[in-house]
Design an enzyme around this catalytic site. Sequence first.
Site, PDB file in Angstrom:
ATOM      1  N   PHE A   7       3.608 -40.790  35.663  1.00 32.79           N
ATOM      2  CA  PHE A   7       3.443 -42.219  35.977  1.00 32.79           C
ATOM      3  C   PHE A   7       2.829 -42.932  34.769  1.00 32.79           C
ATOM      4  CE2 PHE A   7       3.351 -40.277  40.140  1.00 32.79           C
ATOM      5  CZ  PHE A   7       3.888 -41.227  40.995  1.00 32.79           C
TER       6      PHE A   7
ATOM      7  N   TYR B 159       5.115 -42.145  26.231  1.00 33.37           N
ATOM      8  CA  TYR B 159       4.458 -40.893  25.810  1.00 33.37           C
ATOM      9  C   TYR B 159       5.293 -39.674  26.217  1.00 33.37           C
ATOM     10  CZ  TYR B 159       0.356 -37.711  25.361  1.00 33.37           C
ATOM     11  OH  TYR B 159      -0.528 -36.710  25.020  1.00 33.37           O
TER      12      TYR B 159
HETATM   13  N1  CAA Z   1       0.168 -39.854  41.172  1.00 26.01           N
HETATM   14  C1  CAA Z   1       0.515 -40.534  42.284  1.00 26.01           C
HETATM   15  N2  CAA Z   1       0.558 -41.873  42.353  1.00 26.01           N
HETATM   16  C2  CAA Z   1       0.240 -42.549  41.240  1.00 26.01           C
HETATM   17  C3  CAA Z   1      -0.122 -41.927  40.043  1.00 26.01           C
HETATM   18  C4  CAA Z   1      -0.150 -40.513  40.033  1.00 26.01           C
HETATM   19  N3  CAA Z   1      -0.501 -39.815  38.940  1.00 26.01           N
HETATM   20  N4  CAA Z   1      -0.369 -42.860  39.115  1.00 26.01           N
HETATM   21  C5  CAA Z   1      -0.189 -44.045  39.702  1.00 26.01           C
HETATM   22  N5  CAA Z   1       0.167 -43.866  40.992  1.00 26.01           N
HETATM   23  C6  CAA Z   1       0.427 -44.893  42.006  1.00 26.01           C
HETATM   24  C7  CAA Z   1      -0.897 -45.533  42.437  1.00 26.01           C
HETATM   25  O1  CAA Z   1      -1.555 -44.759  43.424  1.00 26.01           O
HETATM   26  C8  CAA Z   1      -0.464 -46.882  42.946  1.00 26.01           C
HETATM   27  O2  CAA Z   1       0.071 -46.741  44.239  1.00 26.01           O
HETATM   28  P1  CAA Z   1      -0.038 -47.935  45.301  1.00 26.01           P
HETATM   29  O3  CAA Z   1       0.632 -49.128  44.678  1.00 26.01           O
HETATM   30  O4  CAA Z   1       0.639 -47.406  46.512  1.00 26.01           O
HETATM   31  O5  CAA Z   1      -1.514 -48.137  45.476  1.00 26.01           O
HETATM   32  C9  CAA Z   1       0.695 -47.226  41.996  1.00 26.01           C
HETATM   33  O6  CAA Z   1       1.167 -45.963  41.452  1.00 26.01           O
HETATM   34  C10 CAA Z   1       0.265 -48.129  40.864  1.00 26.01           C
HETATM   35  O7  CAA Z   1      -0.852 -47.502  40.206  1.00 26.01           O
HETATM   36  P2  CAA Z   1      -2.097 -48.337  39.648  1.00 26.01           P
HETATM   37  O8  CAA Z   1      -2.663 -49.221  40.725  1.00 26.01           O
HETATM   38  O9  CAA Z   1      -3.040 -47.407  38.984  1.00 26.01           O
HETATM   39  O10 CAA Z   1      -1.335 -49.297  38.612  1.00 26.01           O
HETATM   40  P3  CAA Z   1      -1.815 -49.804  37.233  1.00 26.01           P
HETATM   41  O11 CAA Z   1      -0.705 -50.644  36.703  1.00 26.01           O
HETATM   42  O12 CAA Z   1      -3.184 -50.391  37.314  1.00 26.01           O
HETATM   43  O13 CAA Z   1      -1.983 -48.486  36.303  1.00 26.01           O
HETATM   44  C11 CAA Z   1      -1.292 -46.447  35.256  1.00 26.01           C
HETATM   45  C12 CAA Z   1      -0.894 -47.592  36.184  1.00 26.01           C
HETATM   46  C13 CAA Z   1      -1.586 -47.002  33.858  1.00 26.01           C
HETATM   47  C14 CAA Z   1      -0.115 -45.513  35.198  1.00 26.01           C
HETATM   48  C15 CAA Z   1      -2.552 -45.752  35.806  1.00 26.01           C
HETATM   49  O14 CAA Z   1      -2.285 -45.324  37.117  1.00 26.01           O
HETATM   50  C16 CAA Z   1      -2.924 -44.547  34.957  1.00 26.01           C
HETATM   51  O15 CAA Z   1      -3.674 -44.665  33.996  1.00 26.01           O
HETATM   52  N6  CAA Z   1      -2.426 -43.342  35.298  1.00 26.01           N
HETATM   53  C17 CAA Z   1      -2.705 -42.125  34.548  1.00 26.01           C
HETATM   54  C18 CAA Z   1      -1.633 -41.898  33.552  1.00 26.01           C
HETATM   55  C19 CAA Z   1      -1.904 -40.585  32.850  1.00 26.01           C
HETATM   56  O16 CAA Z   1      -1.893 -39.520  33.450  1.00 26.01           O
HETATM   57  N7  CAA Z   1      -2.186 -40.657  31.550  1.00 26.01           N
HETATM   58  C20 CAA Z   1      -2.518 -39.493  30.842  1.00 26.01           C
HETATM   59  C21 CAA Z   1      -3.376 -39.875  29.689  1.00 26.01           C
HETATM   60  S1  CAA Z   1      -4.052 -38.441  28.876  1.00 26.01           S
HETATM   61  C22 CAA Z   1      -2.736 -37.762  28.129  1.00 26.01           C
HETATM   62  O17 CAA Z   1      -1.672 -38.283  28.055  1.00 26.01           O
HETATM   63  C23 CAA Z   1      -2.986 -36.420  27.508  1.00 26.01           C
HETATM   64  C24 CAA Z   1      -1.959 -35.459  27.917  1.00 26.01           C
HETATM   65  O18 CAA Z   1      -1.101 -35.129  27.122  1.00 26.01           O
HETATM   66  C25 CAA Z   1      -2.001 -34.893  29.279  1.00 26.01           C
END
Ligand code: CAA
Length: 248
Positions: A149, A154
Amino acid sequence: MTNRVALVTGGNGGIGTEVCRYLAALGYKVVSTCMDAQKEDIAGWQESLQAEGYSVGWVECDVSSFDACANMAERVEAEFGPVDVLVNLAGITRDAFIHKLSKDDWDAVVNVNLNSAFNVTRQFIEGMRQRGFGRIVNISSVNGQTGQFGQSNYSAAKAGLHGFSMALAKEGARKGITVNTVSPGYIDTSMTAAIADEVKEQILAQVPAGRMGRPDEIARVVAFLVADESEYINGANIPVNGALFTSF
Ligand code: CAA
C-alpha cells in the site's frame, strides 16, 4: 582478510552504516557515498566509526545523476584504487496512494532507487570485467516482491532492481562477476521510524518473527555475498524478512 575496495552507496544510513562496519572489519577499504556531506554530517559519521576502529572513506554524489556518478567514480578510483565490490544501497521513500502520488515523487523514487543502480554500476563494470573479478549487491525490499500500500513507486523500483541483478548476473558470470539482490523486510532504521505508529503496528502484526529486523542482520548477508568464495551464488535474491514473505 582482504584489501579490496568496496563502494557502498548511501553507506551512512541505518543499514549502510552496518554494512560499512562489517566490510571494514573484514579488511575491505570501504568508501560510502552521501548526498549532502554537510547536511548529513558525514565527517562526524566517519569520526564516530573511526573511534570504533573502522576506517571508512566517503565521497559526495547524487546517485540519481549519471554525470555525478562518472565524476565520483574517477575520484574514488584515483584515491582508493579499483572498485571490486559495489553495494547499491542508496534509497528513499515517498509513500502515497497512487491517486495522491505526484509525478515528482514517482520520479524521485525511481531515480534514486533504480536508475542509480545503472548510473553507478555502469562506471565500474568495465573495470571489473577487465580484472576478471567483481561483486555487486543490490539492496531491494520485501515490498518489491509483494507490493505494498502506498508504495507503487518504491515497489516498482525495488522489483526492477532484481531484474537488473538477474540480467547482470548472466552478463558477468564468465568474468568472475556476481550480482545478487538482498531483500530486507522491515528493518529498524530512520526509514521505518517514519511510518505512522498505528500503520507500523498493523505491519508488525503480520511479521511471524514478531519484531523488526536489525541492520546487522542485513550486513552479514552482504558480507557473505561479496566474499571471494561466493562466486557460484549469482543472480540470487536473498530475503531477510523474519518470514514476512516466504517463497521459493
Ligand atoms: N494494510 C492494510 N490496509 C492498509 C495498509 C496496510 N498496510 N495501508 C493502508 N491501508 C488502508 C488504511 O487502513 C485505510 O483504510 P480505510 O480507508 O478503510 O480506513 C486506507 O488504506 C487508507 O490509508 P491511510 O488512512 O493511512 O491513508 P493515507 O493516505 O493517510 O496514507 C499510506 C497512506 C502513505 C500508504 C500510509 O498508510 C502508510 O504510510 N503506509 C505504510 C507504507 C509502508 O509500508 N511503507 C514502508 C516504508 S519503510 C520501507 O519501505 C522499507 C522497506 O523496504 C520495507
